[in-house]
Design an enzyme around this catalytic site. Structure first.
Site, PDB file in Angstrom:
ATOM      1  N   GLU A 116      42.773  29.871  30.479  1.00  0.00           N
ATOM      2  CA  GLU A 116      41.385  30.305  30.335  1.00  0.00           C
ATOM      3  C   GLU A 116      41.378  31.759  29.890  1.00  0.00           C
ATOM      4  O   GLU A 116      42.254  32.538  30.284  1.00  0.00           O
ATOM      5  CB  GLU A 116      40.630  30.178  31.662  1.00  0.00           C
ATOM      6  CG  GLU A 116      40.713  28.796  32.299  1.00  0.00           C
ATOM      7  CD  GLU A 116      40.287  28.805  33.760  1.00  0.00           C
ATOM      8  OE1 GLU A 116      39.291  29.484  34.094  1.00  0.00           O
ATOM      9  OE2 GLU A 116      40.954  28.136  34.572  1.00  0.00           O
ATOM     10  N   LYS A 118      40.613  35.565  30.011  1.00  0.00           N
ATOM     11  CA  LYS A 118      40.386  36.476  31.139  1.00  0.00           C
ATOM     12  C   LYS A 118      39.197  37.369  30.802  1.00  0.00           C
ATOM     13  O   LYS A 118      39.310  38.341  30.056  1.00  0.00           O
ATOM     14  CB  LYS A 118      41.625  37.327  31.419  1.00  0.00           C
ATOM     15  CG  LYS A 118      41.500  38.175  32.671  1.00  0.00           C
ATOM     16  CD  LYS A 118      42.800  38.921  32.949  1.00  0.00           C
ATOM     17  CE  LYS A 118      42.667  39.715  34.244  1.00  0.00           C
ATOM     18  NZ  LYS A 118      41.613  40.753  34.144  1.00  0.00           N
ATOM     19  N   ASP A 120      36.390  40.137  31.106  1.00  0.00           N
ATOM     20  CA  ASP A 120      36.420  41.488  31.664  1.00  0.00           C
ATOM     21  C   ASP A 120      35.069  41.799  32.298  1.00  0.00           C
ATOM     22  O   ASP A 120      34.212  42.467  31.708  1.00  0.00           O
ATOM     23  CB  ASP A 120      36.751  42.496  30.559  1.00  0.00           C
ATOM     24  CG  ASP A 120      37.173  43.841  31.133  1.00  0.00           C
ATOM     25  OD1 ASP A 120      37.453  43.909  32.338  1.00  0.00           O
ATOM     26  OD2 ASP A 120      37.229  44.820  30.371  1.00  0.00           O
ATOM     27  N   TYR A 245      30.057  32.939  34.046  1.00  0.00           N
ATOM     28  CA  TYR A 245      30.965  31.867  33.662  1.00  0.00           C
ATOM     29  C   TYR A 245      31.693  31.374  34.912  1.00  0.00           C
ATOM     30  O   TYR A 245      32.352  32.160  35.609  1.00  0.00           O
ATOM     31  CB  TYR A 245      31.987  32.361  32.643  1.00  0.00           C
ATOM     32  CG  TYR A 245      31.413  32.628  31.274  1.00  0.00           C
ATOM     33  CD1 TYR A 245      31.458  31.654  30.280  1.00  0.00           C
ATOM     34  CD2 TYR A 245      30.827  33.856  30.967  1.00  0.00           C
ATOM     35  CE1 TYR A 245      30.939  31.892  29.009  1.00  0.00           C
ATOM     36  CE2 TYR A 245      30.306  34.107  29.707  1.00  0.00           C
ATOM     37  CZ  TYR A 245      30.361  33.123  28.733  1.00  0.00           C
ATOM     38  OH  TYR A 245      29.843  33.367  27.485  1.00  0.00           O
ATOM     39  N   LYS A 335      48.192  39.927  30.187  1.00  0.00           N
ATOM     40  CA  LYS A 335      47.334  41.011  29.715  1.00  0.00           C
ATOM     41  C   LYS A 335      47.676  41.345  28.268  1.00  0.00           C
ATOM     42  O   LYS A 335      48.829  41.576  27.918  1.00  0.00           O
ATOM     43  CB  LYS A 335      47.507  42.258  30.600  1.00  0.00           C
ATOM     44  CG  LYS A 335      47.152  42.057  32.066  1.00  0.00           C
ATOM     45  CD  LYS A 335      45.693  41.734  32.256  1.00  0.00           C
ATOM     46  CE  LYS A 335      44.813  42.935  32.028  1.00  0.00           C
ATOM     47  NZ  LYS A 335      44.910  43.972  33.055  1.00  0.00           N
ATOM     48  N   CYS A 430      35.730  79.207  37.086  1.00  0.00           N
ATOM     49  CA  CYS A 430      34.836  78.169  36.583  1.00  0.00           C
ATOM     50  C   CYS A 430      34.438  78.478  35.139  1.00  0.00           C
ATOM     51  O   CYS A 430      34.005  79.601  34.845  1.00  0.00           O
ATOM     52  CB  CYS A 430      33.597  78.073  37.462  1.00  0.00           C
ATOM     53  SG  CYS A 430      32.348  76.923  36.837  1.00  0.00           S
ATOM     54  N   CYS A 433      30.281  79.243  35.500  1.00  0.00           N
ATOM     55  CA  CYS A 433      29.710  80.357  36.285  1.00  0.00           C
ATOM     56  C   CYS A 433      30.729  81.453  36.582  1.00  0.00           C
ATOM     57  O   CYS A 433      30.376  82.460  37.201  1.00  0.00           O
ATOM     58  CB  CYS A 433      29.122  79.833  37.583  1.00  0.00           C
ATOM     59  SG  CYS A 433      30.356  79.293  38.793  1.00  0.00           S
ATOM     60  N   CYS A 448      35.039  74.143  41.533  1.00  0.00           N
ATOM     61  CA  CYS A 448      34.161  75.309  41.625  1.00  0.00           C
ATOM     62  C   CYS A 448      33.383  75.157  42.933  1.00  0.00           C
ATOM     63  O   CYS A 448      32.715  74.146  43.149  1.00  0.00           O
ATOM     64  CB  CYS A 448      33.203  75.346  40.437  1.00  0.00           C
ATOM     65  SG  CYS A 448      31.890  76.586  40.608  1.00  0.00           S
ATOM     66  N   CYS A 453      26.256  77.003  40.837  1.00  0.00           N
ATOM     67  CA  CYS A 453      26.800  76.901  39.480  1.00  0.00           C
ATOM     68  C   CYS A 453      25.879  76.027  38.632  1.00  0.00           C
ATOM     69  O   CYS A 453      25.565  74.893  39.019  1.00  0.00           O
ATOM     70  CB  CYS A 453      28.200  76.294  39.528  1.00  0.00           C
ATOM     71  SG  CYS A 453      28.872  75.898  37.895  1.00  0.00           S
TER      72      CYS A 453
END
Length: 716
Positions: A116, A118, A120, A245, A335, A430, A433, A448, A453
């Site tokens: 079948e 696969k 996602d 499904y 996969k 940062c 800021c 940060c 900020c």
């Protein structure tokens, strides 16, 4: 003629017609009616049902979209764990799995496989029985089966009850007639497992709508589907056009039919959508060919796939093969290779998130990967940059992780570090800021810690206004940018900064904190770019309405680390008010930890994060400010007793009056625990009509069995 029919007969005739056309449209992809013709039938049905409310049933096509869950989603155990699959990434690994299967079975037995695609998406478990999710047991009268409950996968053992949202998915039957059950060879009570996906056309439409509303586009169809199925607004779920499904059939956690292939046939016969790319095959060579034929389909299906699932066909063989600790031995996922491309790393940008986390983002020369142009990829953190050994100017291999999210996999060796490349310098302050960044011991992220900020405030405002939080429509990227003093054209773009790293400011900011949202006036908004009276009034009304969101939504909106929707709801139910929660959280460390960990599902890590949040004076000031501005910060406490303390219950079959959800809630409110399987430690099995193997096991183990009346008597 229709005019000669009784109201009951006319309603039933319309329902049958609508169910037939829903099946043709959403399952068979072969509609016979136009949308206008379908809507006309639906409007006639709704009109009759309004005149005769006593004839309305939960499985009527008009009842797919109902009210949102009263107190969020409850968690429930699965009839059997929803396990993940082991993966194979090449033919050698696949053939090694085939050999293990054959070695574990007698050599005289033939092994057939079912392949079948696969999908996602996200897994769901749908339970059907004589009753419905609204408690009616009318299925017992006409022999039909009705949708009782829909559960997410959750952690595999316990899922969330998302029935109200599942009902809106048109390819999920709300009821299955006695005739279809008979044709499919199914009993009245069974469980269907399958995958919810967001079709690519729906995904593109969703992102167009989000961008038009000034919101960031969803990352990929899978995440969008997962977020949709867990929203507390069923009407939103209905608009997204999710699809389901089916691929498994169970009863009381056991396989229902002798082969996976016959189970798929039964699902299709009973009205479920089953993916058409399914084959029963006799050898691993045929499996390899199926995979080779399936991979080129990826770009033409209209939905995302990331591989092929291979299962042993015979369920008797599946039982003998059994499971490892986390996956079945009788199934594997092959996969497909991640879609990848090679391109140049042109720069690295540093983005600041809501919690202050600084994330390096690779700016790439645009490259086409799997039909999508990729120009950005995450580099995660400083440790990942060091691991990759990547420099600005290097050529890198980029993959769409999970087939969607771009990530840099490696530096291309023969093109590594050409002349002119430069080292990536992770900032010490940062980038927005200029506050000094800090790294908590044991963590990989730099943060940060300046709560003021602008980048953090921007992300906090977007989070606060999100649909699942305070749900302030119209407060998207462009509007937030303007409220913070930036141009609407910048849309809150984190790259829109001066050479010194400060945000590009074009006017004085109107807000500096979340509380300032609730001080906005009409004239403030009318001074912004492309904001007229209608837009200003609509936004102010949305902001005003959000004040009634309640304690759980406020807690979620505050962005306390590790406090998601479920934890926020549990905290609200336990403490009942923000004042009580703050009082407990700001006690001496040990006492605060004990008080917070007394909340169901709150462990030491979450408790520490809550205590740390309320230890910051600025956070406490914000909460007090929001309370003074009129935000609702109370909730109804969940009342529990200790009547059933220490007792474990298992529910099976259909009870005459209580839904399984309400029975579970009553047991847990009385201090008891509900389990999904029977063992010697089970105190009671509560059995209704069509109780299956759980009742048999209870009798064999000598576990006490109660009916509904016995349970209510025990509850007092």
């Amino acid at each position: 003629m229709a005019s000669e029919l009784t109201p009951d007969q006319a309603i039933q005739e319309l329902r049958d017609q609508l169910r037939h056309h829903e099946y043709l449209y959403y399952v068979e992809d072969a509609p016979e009616l136009t949308d206008a013709q379908y809507d006309a039938l639906m409007n006639r049905l709704k009109g009759l049902e309004e005149k005769h409310p006593e004839l309305v049933t939960a499985d009527s096509p008009s009842q797919r979209v109902g009210g949102k869950p009263k107190e969020g989603f409850t968690k429930m155990p699965h009839s059997r764990p929803m396990l993940s699959l082991d993966n194979a990434y090449n033919e050698e690994e696949l053939r090694a799995w085939d050999q293990r299967v054959r070695d574990a079975l007698p050599s005289t037995e033939a092994v057939r496989y079912v392949c079948e695609l696969k999908l996602d998406g996200l897994s769901l478990a749908l339970q059907y029985g004589a009753g419905s999710d609204k408690g009616e047991a009318h299925g017992a009268k006409d022999g039909s089966a009705h949708l009782v409950r829909g559960l997410t996968r959750g952690d595999g053992s316990i899922g969330e009850d998302v029935t109200s949202n599942v009902r809106t998915i048109r390819s999920v039957p709300l009821s299955i007639s006695a005739a279809k059950l008979k044709a499919a060879g199914l009993p009245h009570s069974f469980e269907v497992r399958g995958e919810v996906v967001l079709p690519q056309a729906s995904f593109l439409k969703l992102n167009e709508e989000r961008e038009a509303a000034g919101q960031a586009p969803a990352a990929n169809p899978r995440n969008a589907a997962a977020g949709t199925i867990r929203t507390l607004e069923p009407n939103i779920v209905a608009q997204r056009r999710l699809d389901f499904y089916a691929y498994f059939l169970l009863r009381d956690g056991e396989f229902l039919l002798p082969q996976q292939s016959t189970a798929l046939d039964a699902l299709k016969t009973s009205g479920f959508r089953v993916n058409k790319y399914v084959r029963a095959l006799k050898s691993i060579d045929e499996v390899v060919k199926f995979i080779a034929d399936a991979e080129p389909l990826r770009d033409s299906l209209g939905y995302e796939i990331d591989g092929v699932v291979i299962k042993v066909d015979a369920t008797a063989q599946q039982r003998r093969l059994g499971f490892t600790g986390k996956a079945p031995r009788w199934a594997i996922a092959y996969k497909f290779a991640a879609r990848a491309g090679i391109t140049k790393l042109e720069d690295v940008l540093f983005q600041v998130g809501r919690t202050g986390k600084v994330t390096p983002v690779a700016a790439l020369a645009p490259v086409l990967i799997g039909g999508t142009t990729v120009s950005r990829a995450t580099l995660h953190n400083a440790d990942e940059i060091a691991r990759l050994g990547v420099r600005i100017g290097d050529f890198v291999q980029v993959e769409r992780g999970g087939d969607v999210i771009p990530k840099i996999v490696e530096v291309v060796e023969d093109k590594a570090h050409p002349r002119g490349t430069k080292e990536i310098a992770f900032p010490k302050s940062c980038p927005v800021c200029t506050s000094e960044l800090q790294r908590i011991e044991g963590e990989v992220d730099w943060r940060c810690v300046n709560n003021s900020c602008p980048a953090r405030v921007r992300e906090e405002l977007l989070h606060w206004s999100a649909r699942g939080v305070m749900n302030i429509e119209g407060l998207g990227d462009a509007m937030v940018a303007q409220l913070l003093g930036q141009s609407a054209e910048l849309g809150g773009d984190p790259e829109a900064v001066t050479e010194e790293g400060a945000p590009v400011v074009v006017r004085k900011p109107l807000i500096h904190t979340i509380g300032d949202l609730y001080r906005l006036k009409r004239e403030d908004l009318l001074g912004l770019e492309r904001v007229g009276e209608k837009t200003a009034d609509a936004l102010l009304e949305q902001i005003k309405r959000s004040k009634d969101g309640g304690l759980a939504r406020v807690l979620l909106g505050l962005g306390i680390r590790f406090v998601g929707e479920r934890t926020a709801q549990l905290l609200a139910e336990h403490f009942g008010s923000m004042d009580e929660l703050m009082t407990e959280a700001t006690q001496e460390a040990v006492q605060a930890s004990e008080a917070l960990e007394a909340v169901n599902e709150v462990g030491p890590k979450v408790a520490q994060a809550i205590a740390e949040f309320f230890a910051v004076e600025k956070n406490k000031d914000l909460v007090k400010d929001l309370a003074a501005l009129g935000l609702e910060m109370t909730a109804e406490k969940r009342v529990t007793t200790s009547t059933l303390e220490g007792l474990t219950f298992v529910l099976t079959g259909t009870l005459p009056n209580l839904t399984r959800e309400s029975a579970k809630e009553k047991i847990e409110s009385a201090g008891g625990r509900v389990s999904g399987s029977v063992s010697k430690k089970t105190s009671y099995v509560v059995a209704g009509e069509e109780a299956g193997s759980k009742l048999d096991k209870a009798n064999s183990l000598g576990v006490k069995v109660l009916d509904e009346a016995g349970l209510l008597e025990l509850l007092g």
